[in-house]
Design a protein around this motif. Structure first.
Motif, PDB file in Angstrom:
ATOM      1  N   ASP A 237       0.799  -1.219  -0.041  1.00 29.70           N
ATOM      2  CA  ASP A 237       0.074  -0.060   0.121  1.00 29.70           C
ATOM      3  C   ASP A 237       0.892   1.328  -0.098  1.00 29.70           C
ATOM      4  N   VAL A 238       1.895   1.239   0.759  1.00 31.08           N
ATOM      5  CA  VAL A 238       2.862   2.335   0.718  1.00 31.08           C
ATOM      6  C   VAL A 238       3.449   2.605  -0.589  1.00 31.08           C
ATOM      7  N   VAL A 239       3.882   1.446  -1.245  1.00 29.44           N
ATOM      8  CA  VAL A 239       4.500   1.791  -2.511  1.00 29.44           C
ATOM      9  C   VAL A 239       3.515   2.388  -3.641  1.00 29.44           C
ATOM     10  N   ARG A 240       2.195   1.918  -3.532  1.00 29.96           N
ATOM     11  CA  ARG A 240       1.238   2.175  -4.401  1.00 29.96           C
ATOM     12  C   ARG A 240       0.798   3.604  -4.279  1.00 29.96           C
ATOM     13  N   GLN A 241       0.761   4.070  -3.101  1.00 30.50           N
ATOM     14  CA  GLN A 241       0.227   5.560  -2.690  1.00 30.50           C
ATOM     15  C   GLN A 241       1.256   6.307  -2.978  1.00 30.50           C
ATOM     16  N   TYR A 242       2.862   5.836  -2.926  1.00 31.30           N
ATOM     17  CA  TYR A 242       3.835   6.740  -3.213  1.00 31.30           C
ATOM     18  C   TYR A 242       3.743   7.133  -4.661  1.00 31.30           C
ATOM     19  N   LEU A 243       3.511   5.901  -5.354  1.00 31.25           N
ATOM     20  CA  LEU A 243       3.487   6.039  -7.029  1.00 31.25           C
ATOM     21  C   LEU A 243       2.486   7.136  -7.473  1.00 31.25           C
ATOM     22  N   GLU A 244       1.222   7.210  -6.877  1.00 35.66           N
ATOM     23  CA  GLU A 244       0.360   8.088  -7.074  1.00 35.66           C
ATOM     24  C   GLU A 244       0.807   9.712  -6.523  1.00 35.66           C
ATOM     25  N   TYR A 245       1.549   9.685  -5.418  1.00 35.90           N
ATOM     26  CA  TYR A 245       1.846  11.016  -5.036  1.00 35.90           C
ATOM     27  C   TYR A 245       3.052  11.514  -5.904  1.00 35.90           C
ATOM     28  N   ARG A 246       3.700  10.841  -6.412  1.00 36.01           N
ATOM     29  CA  ARG A 246       4.971  11.147  -6.810  1.00 36.01           C
ATOM     30  C   ARG A 246       4.656  11.165  -8.461  1.00 36.01           C
ATOM     31  N   GLU A 258      -1.346  -3.659 -14.263  1.00 38.12           N
ATOM     32  CA  GLU A 258      -1.867  -2.577 -14.820  1.00 38.12           C
ATOM     33  C   GLU A 258      -0.830  -1.476 -14.492  1.00 38.12           C
ATOM     34  N   ILE A 259      -0.234  -1.517 -13.184  1.00 38.03           N
ATOM     35  CA  ILE A 259       0.841  -0.446 -12.727  1.00 38.03           C
ATOM     36  C   ILE A 259       1.879  -0.597 -13.486  1.00 38.03           C
ATOM     37  N   ALA A 260       2.323  -1.781 -13.920  1.00 39.23           N
ATOM     38  CA  ALA A 260       3.660  -1.820 -15.099  1.00 39.23           C
ATOM     39  C   ALA A 260       3.434  -0.951 -16.109  1.00 39.23           C
ATOM     40  N   ALA A 261       2.139  -0.984 -16.826  1.00 42.21           N
ATOM     41  CA  ALA A 261       1.663  -0.221 -18.011  1.00 42.21           C
ATOM     42  C   ALA A 261       1.813   1.118 -17.724  1.00 42.21           C
ATOM     43  N   GLU A 262       1.215   1.563 -16.711  1.00 44.14           N
ATOM     44  CA  GLU A 262       1.068   3.148 -16.102  1.00 44.14           C
ATOM     45  C   GLU A 262       2.373   3.626 -16.074  1.00 44.14           C
ATOM     46  N   MET A 263       3.452   2.940 -15.422  1.00 44.64           N
ATOM     47  CA  MET A 263       4.494   3.222 -15.102  1.00 44.64           C
ATOM     48  C   MET A 263       5.475   3.664 -16.189  1.00 44.64           C
ATOM     49  N   ALA A 264       5.226   2.881 -17.413  1.00 45.12           N
ATOM     50  CA  ALA A 264       5.821   3.016 -18.643  1.00 45.12           C
ATOM     51  C   ALA A 264       5.353   4.246 -19.271  1.00 45.12           C
TER      52      ALA A 264
END
Length: 328
Positions: A237-246, A258-264
């Motif tokens: 949860d911390v990693v996922r929330q950090y990805l949203e904030y950063r 789905e996160i892998a595609a969003e990060m690209a």
């Protein structure tokens, strides 16, 4: 009289019918021998690759006897093998059973045959068995990069913006309009944070928030108590929330695939993307597949994540600058 009999034989009136050989009766596939009911399983495959934790729907249909009705079905973890049951729904109107499953491992897997109860139109209780359903589950981490990297000193990673240069001129007006709309929306709405500690609209450094969130997580005593699963759930949860904030990626509402595609799409540097996806996949294995993990390994994950936070911090002239200062 004899002539009359000969005429009738020649015209075929008195020819005896030929005997028909008896045909063997086969038991229907997926049903009980002698029952007209057929049990058929169909996997509703989502678009794109399937990864650990992705929800899958297995639809089991009762066919043949129009009056047959399926019974309730809740297969155990032992029956499902490398899959976990998330939910089950029986629809008597459509004579179907929908099982919501999720894979617990990667590779070439198979949903094993499942014994299905049903009642025939005559009221007799019967059982059928589905066929094996093959499925391919892939890892979100690139082949050969399945381990978290060793802890290294903080290094500056700069994204390559050259691919965006042709769009900068045409997007200037749109950017100004978007900025004005954001300021207006910011003054009228406040979005609640998914994890306590940071409002995504507040002027707070996401890196500082993530470090504090990790300190709070370590302070809960999960590792000392041997409670690895809740620790991995909250670490994910911390990693996922950090990805949203950063990076403004809606990671808390996405699966790891789905996160892998969003990060690209968000131009997250490759080294950061590989390490974060590897960590999320390790947490998924503990959450969904009940993988055994030691406290020392969990602490190493936190140490690697702490170093990674420094790598993703925006830098100006070699010094770390909070996002609030950059925004102002």
């Amino acid at each position: 009289m004899l002539l009359l009999l000969l005429a009738m034989v020649s015209n075929g009136f008195l020819v005896a019918p030929a005997a028909t050989p008896a045909q063997p009766v086969e038991a229907p596939v997926g049903g009980t021998p002698g029952s007209p009911v057929h049990v058929r399983a169909e996997l509703l495959r989502p678009s794109g690759a399937i990864t650990i934790g992705d929800p899958l729907d297995l639809v089991i249909r009762i066919e043949g006897d129009p009056g047959a009705q399926p019974g309730p079905l809740h297969p155990s973890d032992e029956e499902l093998g490398s899959f976990k049951l998330l939910g089950s729904h029986t629809d008597e109107k459509t004579r179907t059973i929908r099982l919501r499953l999720t894979p617990l491992a990667v590779g070439s897997l198979s949903i094993p045959p499942i014994e299905v109860p049903f009642r025939t139109s005559s009221g007799k209780e019967e059982r059928g068995r589905t066929e094996t359903v093959p499925i391919e589950v892939v890892s979100v981490v690139e082949e050969g990069k399945t381990e978290l990297a060793d802890i290294k000193p903080p290094a500056e990673i700069r994204p390559d913006w050259r691919a965006l240069l042709p769009w900068i001129g045409g997007g200037a007006a749109l950017l100004a309009a978007a900025a004005a709309a954001f300021v207006y929306w910011r003054g009228r709405a406040r979005r609640p944070s998914i994890l306590p500690g940071l409002d995504p609209l507040a002027r707070v450094d996401p890196h500082r928030w993530a470090r504090e969130a990790l300190d709070r997580l370590l302070g809960k005593g999960y590792l000392e108590q041997g409670s690895m699963k809740p620790f991995c759930v909250e670490l994910s949860d911390v990693v996922r929330q950090y990805l949203e904030y950063r990076y403004w990626i809606p990671a808390p509402e996405r699966t790891t695939g789905e996160i892998a595609a969003e990060m690209a799409r968000a131009l997250v540097p490759e080294e950061v993307r590989v390490e974060l996806l590897a960590l999320l996949e390790r947490c998924d294995e503990v959450k969904f597949a009940e993988r055994s993990v030691q406290a020392s390994e969990c602490r190493r994950w936190v140490e690697s994540l702490t170093v990674l936070l420094e790598k993703t911090r925006p830098r100006r002239e070699g010094a770390a600058v909070p996002l609030t200062a950059a925004a102002s």
